[in-house]
Design an enzyme around this catalytic site. Sequence first.
Site, PDB file in Angstrom:
ATOM      1  N   LYS A 202       0.565  -1.247  -0.015  1.00 24.45           N
ATOM      2  CA  LYS A 202      -0.087   0.004   0.009  1.00 24.45           C
ATOM      3  C   LYS A 202       0.832   1.393   0.073  1.00 24.45           C
ATOM      4  O   LYS A 202       1.729   1.200   0.701  1.00 24.45           O
ATOM      5  CB  LYS A 202      -0.792  -0.149   1.183  1.00 24.45           C
ATOM      6  CG  LYS A 202      -1.922  -1.297   1.242  1.00 24.45           C
ATOM      7  CD  LYS A 202      -2.648  -0.714   2.701  1.00 24.45           C
ATOM      8  CE  LYS A 202      -3.955  -1.943   2.738  1.00 24.45           C
ATOM      9  NZ  LYS A 202      -4.224  -1.989   3.933  1.00 24.45           N
ATOM     10  N   GLY A 348       8.682  -5.103   7.998  1.00 21.36           N
ATOM     11  CA  GLY A 348       8.309  -6.622   8.719  1.00 21.36           C
ATOM     12  C   GLY A 348       8.642  -7.452   7.533  1.00 21.36           C
ATOM     13  O   GLY A 348       9.357  -8.610   7.571  1.00 21.36           O
ATOM     14  N   GLY A 371       7.559  -1.078  11.991  1.00 16.17           N
ATOM     15  CA  GLY A 371       7.162  -0.016  12.321  1.00 16.17           C
ATOM     16  C   GLY A 371       7.948   1.234  12.746  1.00 16.17           C
ATOM     17  O   GLY A 371       7.909   2.626  12.310  1.00 16.17           O
TER      18      GLY A 371
HETATM   19  P1  ADP Z   1       6.708  -4.453   4.700  1.00 15.69           P
HETATM   20  O1  ADP Z   1       6.364  -5.212   5.819  1.00 15.69           O
HETATM   21  O2  ADP Z   1       8.242  -4.843   4.349  1.00 15.69           O
HETATM   22  O3  ADP Z   1       6.810  -2.918   5.038  1.00 15.69           O
HETATM   23  P2  ADP Z   1       4.563  -4.125   3.180  1.00 15.69           P
HETATM   24  O4  ADP Z   1       3.734  -5.032   4.563  1.00 15.69           O
HETATM   25  O5  ADP Z   1       4.132  -2.795   2.913  1.00 15.69           O
HETATM   26  O6  ADP Z   1       5.929  -4.454   3.510  1.00 15.69           O
HETATM   27  O7  ADP Z   1       3.894  -5.090   1.950  1.00 15.69           O
HETATM   28  C1  ADP Z   1       4.156  -6.534   1.865  1.00 15.69           C
HETATM   29  C2  ADP Z   1       2.941  -7.077   1.222  1.00 15.69           C
HETATM   30  O8  ADP Z   1       2.841  -6.594   0.102  1.00 15.69           O
HETATM   31  C3  ADP Z   1       3.237  -8.543   0.982  1.00 15.69           C
HETATM   32  O9  ADP Z   1       1.912  -9.036   1.734  1.00 15.69           O
HETATM   33  C4  ADP Z   1       2.884  -8.894  -0.418  1.00 15.69           C
HETATM   34  O10 ADP Z   1       2.392  -9.892  -0.966  1.00 15.69           O
HETATM   35  C5  ADP Z   1       2.261  -7.559  -0.848  1.00 15.69           C
HETATM   36  N1  ADP Z   1       2.651  -7.319  -2.355  1.00 15.69           N
HETATM   37  C6  ADP Z   1       3.698  -7.035  -2.862  1.00 15.69           C
HETATM   38  N2  ADP Z   1       3.455  -6.593  -4.354  1.00 15.69           N
HETATM   39  C7  ADP Z   1       2.378  -7.072  -4.508  1.00 15.69           C
HETATM   40  C8  ADP Z   1       1.609  -7.133  -5.727  1.00 15.69           C
HETATM   41  N3  ADP Z   1       2.100  -7.037  -6.830  1.00 15.69           N
HETATM   42  N4  ADP Z   1       0.401  -7.608  -5.731  1.00 15.69           N
HETATM   43  C9  ADP Z   1      -0.204  -7.867  -4.526  1.00 15.69           C
HETATM   44  N5  ADP Z   1       0.501  -7.999  -3.272  1.00 15.69           N
HETATM   45  C10 ADP Z   1       1.575  -7.476  -3.416  1.00 15.69           C
HETATM   46 MG    MG Z   2       3.986  -5.605   6.241  1.00 13.62          MG
END
Ligand code: ADP
Ligand code: MG
Length: 387
Positions: A202, A348, A371
């Site tokens: 997101k 995470g 976070g």
């Molecule tokens: P972080 O925890 O490293 O900050 P996020 O929580 O923002 O990362 O994002 C991780 C999620 O994003 C994962 O569940 C992954 O499946 C999803 N994601 C990444 N690219 C896509 C995509 N193209 N379509 C659907 N989900 C995606």
């Molecule tokens: Mg995450």
Amino acid sequence: MKRIENLNLENKKVIIRVDFNVPLDDNLNIIDDNRIKESLKTIKYCLDKNCKIILLSHLGKVKCEDDKKTKSLKPVAKRLSELLKKDILFIPEVKGELVNKAISNIKNKDIILLENTRFLDLEGNLESGCDDNLSKYFASLGDVFINDAFGMIHRSHASNVGISKYIKESCLGFLVLKELDYLLPIIKKPNHPFVVILGGAKVSDKIGIIKNLITKADYLLIGGAMSYTFLKAKGIEVGKSLVEDDFIDFAKEMLKKTNKIILPIDHACVKEKDSLDFYIKDTMEKDDIGLDIGPKTIELFKSYINKSKTIFWNGPMGYYEKETFQKGTKEICSIISKTDSISIVGGGDSAAAVINMGYRDKFSHVSTGGGASLELLEGKSLPGINI
Ligand code: ADP
Ligand code: MG
């Protein structure tokens, strides 16, 4: 902010707030013990100083009595004992007779781990609400407080911030200091070229970090589902890929403000979200769903990564929970691992991906705080640091 090395800890009764918030499977086995391993340096240092050690930590969120069954720190005590090759006295309560008895019998080099501090959230949100009486109680357990829980540094709870108001001396432990040593230069004085790689689900989760890092970075490479909101903002077809329509204006604003943003030029697509039958496309059509970056994008991102002196990465490049869509994330790991840049991963999912894909030792730093690392890079002040 005091550093652990600057305090006289010899023979003292120290309370260390650690972050043992580790993932457990259904049989309560620890899936990833990275946070326990990262806390060893401070614990061993205190053992060398002949301290009496009392460990405090939370594990998950505790919302009802039933949560106590699955959120106990007992499995952590066992793992910690294996890692330190030393007995750990686990007390199955945070407060009460058992704690009092254990603390009154504690000797130099003993380690006591109390139960999950958030068990007291069931008695009126005492831990998470930073209750004054609970803070005083935690402070009464020792002489010195060491905050080494980086994953919690952005929150003001009784066991990490409240306690510091009532104990004589407080300082930051080695894990927190290491996190700050890597993360603070990113927002203060990064070595250029500084490349930020953002991915994940997101845009809405990452607005603060985009706004702050765009002013510091030379290039912002955006992959993952997040890129589709930016592509759509440019008027590019993204089919049925994940888009946050409410954030298209924000994406437009960022794209107008700077030409540092680099977006994917090809995609691994499917027709149905659960399908593994993917194809690579430069231009998506109305019924395509993008689940990973494609090979041309990997090459494009590589050309920027190879020029960098500092890299910060947050968010996987694709739907990496499915092996088929791990390629983008894995390739970015591999490309970064071959550079001489200072490379830092925070978040995470991205940190878990880097560790699980076997690249942990190839990065300069893998942050233990999702976070917390994001809030720090957003430029927010973190309550747990100013103790
Ligand atoms: P972080 O925890 O490293 O900050 P996020 O929580 O923002 O990362 O994002 C991780 C999620 O994003 C994962 O569940 C992954 O499946 C999803 N994601 C990444 N690219 C896509 C995509 N193209 N379509 C659907 N989900 C995606
Ligand atoms: Mg995450």
